[in-house]
Design a protein around this motif. Structure first.
Motif, PDB file in Angstrom:
ATOM      1  N   LYS A  92      11.450 -21.575 -10.341  1.00  0.00           N
ATOM      2  CA  LYS A  92      11.564 -20.264 -10.612  1.00  0.00           C
ATOM      3  C   LYS A  92      12.140 -19.022 -12.056  1.00  0.00           C
ATOM      4  N   ASN A  93      13.187 -20.259 -11.979  1.00  0.00           N
ATOM      5  CA  ASN A  93      14.891 -19.605 -12.585  1.00  0.00           C
ATOM      6  C   ASN A  93      16.103 -18.225 -11.895  1.00  0.00           C
ATOM      7  N   ILE A  94      15.269 -18.595 -10.116  1.00  0.00           N
ATOM      8  CA  ILE A  94      16.479 -17.358 -10.267  1.00  0.00           C
ATOM      9  C   ILE A  94      17.078 -18.004  -8.791  1.00  0.00           C
ATOM     10  N   THR A  95      18.686 -17.622  -8.454  1.00  0.00           N
ATOM     11  CA  THR A  95      19.768 -17.698  -8.011  1.00  0.00           C
ATOM     12  C   THR A  95      19.447 -17.580  -6.676  1.00  0.00           C
ATOM     13  N   ILE A  96      19.805 -18.789  -6.349  1.00  0.00           N
ATOM     14  CA  ILE A  96      20.542 -18.582  -4.660  1.00  0.00           C
ATOM     15  C   ILE A  96      22.010 -18.288  -4.518  1.00  0.00           C
ATOM     16  N   LEU A  97      21.711 -16.935  -4.099  1.00  0.00           N
ATOM     17  CA  LEU A  97      23.883 -16.363  -3.670  1.00  0.00           C
ATOM     18  C   LEU A  97      24.067 -16.809  -2.264  1.00  0.00           C
ATOM     19  N   GLU A  98      22.677 -16.500  -1.259  1.00  0.00           N
ATOM     20  CA  GLU A  98      23.384 -17.242   0.343  1.00  0.00           C
ATOM     21  C   GLU A  98      22.059 -17.913   0.848  1.00  0.00           C
ATOM     22  N   LEU A  99      22.463 -18.942   1.447  1.00  0.00           N
ATOM     23  CA  LEU A  99      21.887 -19.706   2.117  1.00  0.00           C
ATOM     24  C   LEU A  99      22.277 -19.802   3.122  1.00  0.00           C
ATOM     25  N   SER A 100      21.013 -20.135   4.624  1.00  0.00           N
ATOM     26  CA  SER A 100      21.883 -20.447   5.954  1.00  0.00           C
ATOM     27  C   SER A 100      20.554 -20.660   6.430  1.00  0.00           C
ATOM     28  N   SER A 101      20.561 -22.055   7.297  1.00  0.00           N
ATOM     29  CA  SER A 101      19.426 -22.747   8.691  1.00  0.00           C
ATOM     30  C   SER A 101      20.361 -23.059   9.408  1.00  0.00           C
ATOM     31  N   GLU A 102      19.257 -22.442  10.463  1.00  0.00           N
ATOM     32  CA  GLU A 102      19.091 -22.694  11.363  1.00  0.00           C
ATOM     33  C   GLU A 102      18.208 -23.230  12.555  1.00  0.00           C
ATOM     34  N   ASN A 103      17.758 -24.329  13.986  1.00  0.00           N
ATOM     35  CA  ASN A 103      16.824 -24.335  14.522  1.00  0.00           C
ATOM     36  C   ASN A 103      16.399 -23.593  15.044  1.00  0.00           C
ATOM     37  N   LYS A 104      15.825 -23.368  15.644  1.00  0.00           N
ATOM     38  CA  LYS A 104      15.454 -22.604  16.461  1.00  0.00           C
ATOM     39  C   LYS A 104      15.484 -23.562  18.398  1.00  0.00           C
ATOM     40  N   THR A 105      16.399 -22.848  18.760  1.00  0.00           N
ATOM     41  CA  THR A 105      16.917 -23.784  19.731  1.00  0.00           C
ATOM     42  C   THR A 105      15.767 -23.910  21.048  1.00  0.00           C
ATOM     43  N   LEU A 106      15.918 -24.936  21.764  1.00  0.00           N
ATOM     44  CA  LEU A 106      14.963 -25.085  22.389  1.00  0.00           C
ATOM     45  C   LEU A 106      14.734 -23.981  24.254  1.00  0.00           C
ATOM     46  N   GLU A 107      16.415 -23.479  24.316  1.00  0.00           N
ATOM     47  CA  GLU A 107      16.286 -22.089  24.813  1.00  0.00           C
ATOM     48  C   GLU A 107      15.646 -20.983  24.192  1.00  0.00           C
ATOM     49  N   SER A 108      15.462 -20.950  23.001  1.00  0.00           N
ATOM     50  CA  SER A 108      14.821 -19.689  22.005  1.00  0.00           C
ATOM     51  C   SER A 108      13.099 -19.946  22.541  1.00  0.00           C
ATOM     52  N   LEU A 109      12.776 -20.901  22.756  1.00  0.00           N
ATOM     53  CA  LEU A 109      11.671 -21.700  22.791  1.00  0.00           C
ATOM     54  C   LEU A 109      11.218 -21.573  23.939  1.00  0.00           C
ATOM     55  N   PHE A 110      12.198 -21.438  25.219  1.00  0.00           N
ATOM     56  CA  PHE A 110      11.665 -21.619  26.890  1.00  0.00           C
ATOM     57  C   PHE A 110      11.349 -20.325  26.853  1.00  0.00           C
ATOM     58  N   THR A 111      12.675 -19.406  26.303  1.00  0.00           N
ATOM     59  CA  THR A 111      12.384 -17.516  26.406  1.00  0.00           C
ATOM     60  C   THR A 111      10.985 -17.299  25.730  1.00  0.00           C
ATOM     61  N   GLU A 112      10.732 -17.932  24.998  1.00  0.00           N
ATOM     62  CA  GLU A 112       9.445 -17.251  24.061  1.00  0.00           C
ATOM     63  C   GLU A 112       8.076 -17.819  25.445  1.00  0.00           C
TER      64      GLU A 112
END
Ligand code: ADP
Length: 305
Positions: free
Chosen positions: A281-301
């Motif tokens: 798309k001819n755009i620049t990524i300035l910042e990127l961060s990734s996280e996996n949803k933890t089992l803890e958050s799945l349990f809470t959900e």
């Protein structure tokens, strides 16, 4: 099959504690039975161990019908009830001797009772404490006494009701390790309301809420089903519709200032795909961060109101 529970229902007065609960466990599995307080965990464990009867359904442990033949089933089950009831004025070895005589374990083991008690003391790491009074021991060591008593008759199945509640972080680790060690020889079903515990110790997790099984999966399956959440900042405007071309996209959320939160099915790391997308798309990524949803958050959900 080591444990086979089919369509168990249990109501106390008007309150339904278990509603059509079914699951089975193979030999040698460590299963975490996870749920918030009041979910029905203890009730199920009391039914599994033959201490209370369900209103309907069937329970087999080591191929023995627990409801029809509770005494025979109890010979193959080791049970550590919630709050670990002990005679705290007794010495550790004395208490185990007492338990061994009450339950007449000599009929069930192929060594002498004395040898079996020493074996269990060693197995749970109580050698240095065996001549102390139970009330002189820390909570973690008292749990070990409960576990030693539960394995005295060499059961094939261990049912542990919240074995780590009230322990400090070090004791918690020690008891978890002990459960893992015991799980190498036995089928272990243990209840907890702590997701990390399940991640640390179990092969499989059964999540229960209000008496209903919500999830029954191996830990590997559960981790696979996690989602990857990527927060990305672009140097220019992107429309939500443009993200539709990204495979495995579950949702996109505009956080403002060209910042997006993108959620993906967690089958592969989507970061390289996102860089390809930006390049195309001819755009620049300035910042990127990734996280996996933890089992803890799945349990809470799953279990929150
Ligand atoms: P958990 O072990 O997951 O905390 P329990 O099995 O102890 O859950 O309890 C499930 C539900 O059944 C709770 O709402 C609890 O209040 C109720 N309950 C448990 N035991 C009894 C009992 N003996 N009499 C009446 N209600 C009970």
């Amino acid at each position: 099959m080591s444990i086979q529970v089919t369509s168990i229902c249990k109501t106390y007065n008007t309150q339904k504690a278990l509603n059509q609960v079914s699951f089975s466990a193979d030999k040698g599995q460590v299963i975490g039975f996870l749920g918030p307080n009041g979910a029905g965990k203890s009730t199920l464990m009391k039914i599994l161990t033959g201490f209370i009867k369900p209103d309907s359904g069937t329970v087999f442990v080591d191929e023995i019908n627990v409801l029809q033949n509770p005494t025979a089933a109890q010979k193959t089950i080791g049970y550590l009830p919630e709050h670990n009831p002990l005679y705290s004025d007794m010495y550790v070895r004395e208490y185990l001797q007492f338990q061994a005589s009450v339950y007449q374990i000599s009929e069930l083991i192929d060594v002498t009772v004395k040898e079996q008690i020493e074996k269990c003391i060693t197995k749970v790491g109580l050698t240095l404490e065996a001549d102390k009074k139970i009330n002189q021991l820390s909570k973690g060591y008292q749990q070990r006494v409960g576990l030693a008593a539960a394995i005295l008759h060499n059961p094939k199945v261990l049912i542990l009701d919240e074995p780590t509640t009230g322990l400090d972080p070090n004791q918690l680790l020690e008891i978890r390790t002990l459960i893992q060690t015991l799980g190498k020889e036995k089928t272990v079903l243990f209840s907890t309301h702590i997701m990390q515990e399940v991640e640390a110790v179990c092969d499989r997790v059964i999540i229960i809420k209000k008496g209903v099984v919500l999830i029954d999966k191996t830990l590997v399956e559960l981790q696979k089903n996690h989602q990857q959440i990527i927060k990305v900042i672009f140097n220019g405007k992107v429309n939500a519709s443009q993200f539709q071309q990204l495979e495995l996209l579950v949702s996109s959320k505009d956080l403002g200032n060209n910042t997006w939160e993108l959620t993906f099915e967690n089958e592969e790391d989507m970061r390289p795909k996102l860089f390809d997308f930006a390049q195309e798309k001819n755009i620049t990524i300035l910042e990127l961060s990734s996280e996996n949803k933890t089992l803890e958050s799945l349990f809470t959900e799953l279990t929150s109101h």
